[in-house]
Design an enzyme around this catalytic site. Structure first.
Site, PDB file in Angstrom:
ATOM      1  N   TYR A   1       8.281   7.646  17.103  1.00 16.24           N
ATOM      2  CA  TYR A   1       8.529   7.596  15.573  1.00 16.24           C
ATOM      3  C   TYR A   1       9.481   8.617  15.185  1.00 16.24           C
ATOM      4  O   TYR A   1      10.404   8.189  14.259  1.00 16.24           O
ATOM      5  CB  TYR A   1       7.375   7.955  15.059  1.00 16.24           C
ATOM      6  CG  TYR A   1       7.083   8.023  13.442  1.00 16.24           C
ATOM      7  CD1 TYR A   1       7.183   6.824  12.784  1.00 16.24           C
ATOM      8  CD2 TYR A   1       6.913   9.309  12.775  1.00 16.24           C
ATOM      9  CE1 TYR A   1       7.318   7.066  11.267  1.00 16.24           C
ATOM     10  CE2 TYR A   1       6.930   9.331  11.442  1.00 16.24           C
ATOM     11  CZ  TYR A   1       6.998   8.060  10.237  1.00 16.24           C
ATOM     12  OH  TYR A   1       7.082   8.148   9.265  1.00 16.24           O
TER      13      TYR A   1
ATOM     14  N   SER B   1      -1.819   8.200   2.201  1.00 15.14           N
ATOM     15  CA  SER B   1      -1.625   6.751   2.421  1.00 15.14           C
ATOM     16  C   SER B   1      -2.621   6.236   3.342  1.00 15.14           C
ATOM     17  O   SER B   1      -3.208   6.833   3.935  1.00 15.14           O
ATOM     18  CB  SER B   1      -0.375   6.345   2.576  1.00 15.14           C
ATOM     19  OG  SER B   1       0.229   6.314   3.884  1.00 15.14           O
TER      20      SER B   1
ATOM     21  N   SER C   1      11.547   9.950   7.091  1.00 19.17           N
ATOM     22  CA  SER C   1      10.281  10.966   7.117  1.00 19.17           C
ATOM     23  C   SER C   1      10.955  12.160   7.127  1.00 19.17           C
ATOM     24  O   SER C   1      12.112  12.397   7.898  1.00 19.17           O
ATOM     25  CB  SER C   1       9.595  10.594   8.333  1.00 19.17           C
ATOM     26  OG  SER C   1       8.686  11.472   8.755  1.00 19.17           O
TER      27      SER C   1
ATOM     28  N   SER D   1       0.613  -1.400  -0.010  1.00 20.50           N
ATOM     29  CA  SER D   1       0.068  -0.144   0.034  1.00 20.50           C
ATOM     30  C   SER D   1       0.894   1.196  -0.035  1.00 20.50           C
ATOM     31  O   SER D   1       2.079   1.199  -0.115  1.00 20.50           O
ATOM     32  CB  SER D   1      -0.993  -0.077   1.080  1.00 20.50           C
ATOM     33  OG  SER D   1      -0.096   0.361   2.481  1.00 20.50           O
TER      34      SER D   1
ATOM     35  N   LYS E   1      12.960   7.127  13.407  1.00 23.22           N
ATOM     36  CA  LYS E   1      13.597   7.640  12.003  1.00 23.22           C
ATOM     37  C   LYS E   1      14.912   8.392  12.108  1.00 23.22           C
ATOM     38  O   LYS E   1      15.600   8.186  11.451  1.00 23.22           O
ATOM     39  CB  LYS E   1      12.374   8.733  11.559  1.00 23.22           C
ATOM     40  CG  LYS E   1      11.285   7.802  10.902  1.00 23.22           C
ATOM     41  CD  LYS E   1      11.315   6.914   9.981  1.00 23.22           C
ATOM     42  CE  LYS E   1      10.023   6.291   9.535  1.00 23.22           C
ATOM     43  NZ  LYS E   1      10.306   5.265   8.291  1.00 23.22           N
TER      44      LYS E   1
ATOM     45  N   ILE F   1       3.073   4.707  -0.269  1.00 21.04           N
ATOM     46  CA  ILE F   1       4.072   5.051  -1.040  1.00 21.04           C
ATOM     47  C   ILE F   1       4.986   3.772  -1.639  1.00 21.04           C
ATOM     48  O   ILE F   1       5.281   3.705  -2.865  1.00 21.04           O
ATOM     49  CB  ILE F   1       5.236   5.697   0.225  1.00 21.04           C
ATOM     50  CG1 ILE F   1       4.298   6.917   0.573  1.00 21.04           C
ATOM     51  CG2 ILE F   1       6.413   6.269  -0.593  1.00 21.04           C
ATOM     52  CD1 ILE F   1       5.273   7.512   1.742  1.00 21.04           C
TER      53      ILE F   1
HETATM   54  N1  LIG Z   1       2.470   8.788   4.666  1.00 26.09           N
HETATM   55  C1  LIG Z   1       3.107   9.590   5.184  1.00 26.09           C
HETATM   56  O1  LIG Z   1       2.604  10.680   5.324  1.00 26.09           O
HETATM   57  C2  LIG Z   1       4.620   9.468   5.380  1.00 26.09           C
HETATM   58  C3  LIG Z   1       5.269  10.487   5.747  1.00 26.09           C
HETATM   59  C4  LIG Z   1       6.622  10.119   5.967  1.00 26.09           C
HETATM   60  C5  LIG Z   1       7.223   8.691   6.063  1.00 26.09           C
HETATM   61  N2  LIG Z   1       6.431   7.831   6.007  1.00 26.09           N
HETATM   62  C6  LIG Z   1       7.020   6.469   5.772  1.00 26.09           C
HETATM   63  O2  LIG Z   1       6.571   5.734   4.616  1.00 26.09           O
HETATM   64  C7  LIG Z   1       6.720   4.529   4.728  1.00 26.09           C
HETATM   65  C8  LIG Z   1       5.518   3.642   3.976  1.00 26.09           C
HETATM   66  O3  LIG Z   1       4.469   4.302   4.701  1.00 26.09           O
HETATM   67  P1  LIG Z   1       2.925   4.534   3.993  1.00 26.09           P
HETATM   68  O4  LIG Z   1       2.587   6.026   4.278  1.00 26.09           O
HETATM   69  O5  LIG Z   1       2.918   4.371   2.514  1.00 26.09           O
HETATM   70  O6  LIG Z   1       1.842   3.784   4.930  1.00 26.09           O
HETATM   71  P2  LIG Z   1       1.061   2.606   4.630  1.00 26.09           P
HETATM   72  O7  LIG Z   1       0.273   2.779   3.302  1.00 26.09           O
HETATM   73  O8  LIG Z   1       0.520   2.228   5.804  1.00 26.09           O
HETATM   74  O9  LIG Z   1       2.078   1.489   4.140  1.00 26.09           O
HETATM   75  C9  LIG Z   1       2.705   0.969   5.126  1.00 26.09           C
HETATM   76  C10 LIG Z   1       3.525  -0.504   4.372  1.00 26.09           C
HETATM   77  O10 LIG Z   1       4.223  -1.276   5.324  1.00 26.09           O
HETATM   78  C11 LIG Z   1       4.141  -2.453   5.502  1.00 26.09           C
HETATM   79  N3  LIG Z   1       3.947  -3.001   6.866  1.00 26.09           N
HETATM   80  C12 LIG Z   1       3.696  -2.637   8.000  1.00 26.09           C
HETATM   81  N4  LIG Z   1       4.006  -3.465   9.002  1.00 26.09           N
HETATM   82  C13 LIG Z   1       4.634  -4.473   8.326  1.00 26.09           C
HETATM   83  C14 LIG Z   1       5.224  -5.591   8.816  1.00 26.09           C
HETATM   84  N5  LIG Z   1       5.268  -5.867  10.205  1.00 26.09           N
HETATM   85  N6  LIG Z   1       5.818  -6.343   8.002  1.00 26.09           N
HETATM   86  C15 LIG Z   1       5.766  -6.138   6.713  1.00 26.09           C
HETATM   87  N7  LIG Z   1       5.454  -5.017   6.203  1.00 26.09           N
HETATM   88  C16 LIG Z   1       4.645  -4.102   6.996  1.00 26.09           C
HETATM   89  C17 LIG Z   1       2.434  -2.626   5.139  1.00 26.09           C
HETATM   90  O11 LIG Z   1       2.212  -3.760   4.639  1.00 26.09           O
HETATM   91  P3  LIG Z   1       1.234  -5.025   5.266  1.00 26.09           P
HETATM   92  O12 LIG Z   1       0.020  -4.101   5.784  1.00 26.09           O
HETATM   93  O13 LIG Z   1       0.861  -5.735   3.698  1.00 26.09           O
HETATM   94  O14 LIG Z   1       2.154  -5.574   5.857  1.00 26.09           O
HETATM   95  C18 LIG Z   1       2.153  -1.392   3.918  1.00 26.09           C
HETATM   96  O15 LIG Z   1       2.647  -2.035   2.782  1.00 26.09           O
HETATM   97  C19 LIG Z   1       6.919   4.176   6.154  1.00 26.09           C
HETATM   98  O16 LIG Z   1       8.028   4.010   6.498  1.00 26.09           O
HETATM   99  C20 LIG Z   1       6.449   5.500   6.734  1.00 26.09           C
HETATM  100  O17 LIG Z   1       7.036   5.867   8.124  1.00 26.09           O
HETATM  101  C21 LIG Z   1       4.996   8.029   5.353  1.00 26.09           C
END
Ligand SMILES: NC(=O)c1ccc[n+]([C@@H]2O[C@H](COP(=O)([O-])OP(=O)(O)OC[C@H]3O[C@@H](n4cnc5c(N)ncnc54)[C@H](OP(=O)(O)O)[C@@H]3O)[C@@H](O)[C@H]2O)c1
Length: 321
Positions: free
Chosen positions: A202, A235, A189, A56, A206, A58
């Site tokens: 968090y 996301s 992040s 899902s 990071k 990013i």
């Molecule tokens: N969205 C933002 O605003 C933002 C900003 C800064 C940084 N980030 C960083 O971007 C990255 C991706 O986050 P996102 O925003 O795209 O959120 P997201 O849509 O919730 O995606 C998170 C992903 O991590 C995987 N994941 C979570 N726990 C896991 C586990 N125990 N084992 C394997 N996979 C796992 C999930 O896959 P499954 O559920 O299939 O396991 C999912 O594919 C993260 O590192 C987050 O800290 C996001």
């Protein structure tokens, strides 16, 4: 005009241009420059890129950006159905450049460290080699600093830090053994660069990734490290975020009206950072860029602004309002 007046004029002009760029760009200046004049994403075409958290958000969009450019990908996460759906999207967007065999769905739980070696072996047996590991899986947090249960700190670090370090060590050992110029990307992040309110564990996690991978840079010349720091982006992360209580989730949805970067734009910029092997880059819509440049390069101004009550504004930016 005297010599010193000319120098003064150039300095003032330089700062005016910088501040304008901090305001109008949605990423750091170097990353933006690379989007215009750097290597295109399709220079990664012959590579195999392993993305964790590809089911899902990013990670999934990044997989699509790479597939569009004919890059072979490994898609990891726990949700097999979503990974299969992501694979289908990647196949479609590649417009025939990728065959089914060029996209490997590799489900596993990052927290199961004992499985990391097996997952790695599976990638090698499928593709023969791989070139870039994108450590993207992770969960965010919403919780008041003093209320966070220490076990939440531990749980968050297990996923956002220790699982990343463990998988990366396996990759680095492989790159070392075969003398490969390997590449490790880390989805950090803006909280990895600037303390984020209501996200202490968090922010700590990071920041900690930056420490681990900075140290790696100083030890090994054959490893390229790309730390990419997105600001608020659409996301599923709000649903999955940790709170202050162990075992609980924030369980909220982002709203369409939030001030966030689109997942597509964030992933495109990420792909550009990978293609151009950028050490540190970030993205985010106004005022993220401004906050980061001031925070990173002008700590005294940052301190002054904090004493003037800018923390409330940070909270609003964090919640994308
Ligand atoms: N969205 C933002 O605003 C933002 C900003 C800064 C940084 N980030 C960083 O971007 C990255 C991706 O986050 P996102 O925003 O795209 O959120 P997201 O849509 O919730 O995606 C998170 C992903 O991590 C995987 N994941 C979570 N726990 C896991 C586990 N125990 N084992 C394997 N996979 C796992 C999930 O896959 P499954 O559920 O299939 O396991 C999912 O594919 C993260 O590192 C987050 O800290 C996001």
């Amino acid at each position: 005009m005297t010599f010193f007046e000319i120098i003064g004029f150039i300095v003032i002009f330089y700062y005016i241009v910088q501040v304008i760029l901090w305001i109008i760009l949605d990423c750091d200046i170097m990353l933006y420059y690379k989007t215009q004049f750097g290597k295109p994403i399709n220079t990664l075409k012959d590579k195999v890129v392993w993305i964790t958290g590809a089911s899902s958000g990013i990670g999934r969009e990044l997989a699509k950006q790479l597939s569009k450019n004919g890059v072979r990908v490994v898609l990891s996460g726990r949700n097999i159905q979503e990974l299969e759906a992501a694979k289908l999207e990647c196949m479609n967007i590649s417009k025939g450049q990728l065959k089914s065999n060029d996209i490997l769905v590799l489900p596993f739980d990052m927290l199961n460290l004992d499985f990391h070696r097996g997952a790695f072996n599976r990638v090698i047996s499928h593709f023969g080699s791989f070139h870039i590991l994108v450590n993207n899986a992770g969960r965010s947090q919403r919780a008041e600093w003093n209320k966070i249960d220490i076990n939440v700190d531990r749980e968050l670090f297990e996923l956002d830090v220790f699982s990343v370090i463990n998988l990366s060590r396996i990759a680095v050992t492989y790159f070392d053994k075969y003398n490969i110029d390997g590449q490790l990307a880390i989805t950090s992040s803006t909280a990895g660069l600037f303390g984020a309110p209501n996200s202490a564990s968090y922010t700590g996690a990071k920041h900690s990734l930056h420490g681990y991978f900075e140290a790696l840079r100083t030890e090994k010349n054959n490893i390229n490290v790309n730390l990419y720091c997105p600001g608020p982006t659409f996301s599923n992360f709000l649903q999955e975020s940790f709170i202050e209580t162990q075992g609980a989730k924030y369980n909220q949805r982002v709203s369409g009206t939030d001030r966030r970067m689109t997942t597509e734009r964030c992933a495109y910029l990420y792909a550009v950072a990978l293609a151009n092997n950028i050490h540190l880059s970030w993205s985010g819509i106004f005022p993220i860029n401004l906050i980061l440049y001031v925070g990173l390069y002008y700590p005294n101004i940052k301190k002054l602004l904090m004493t003037m009550g800018v923390t409330r504004l940070l909270g609003k930016v964090r919640d994308s309002r």
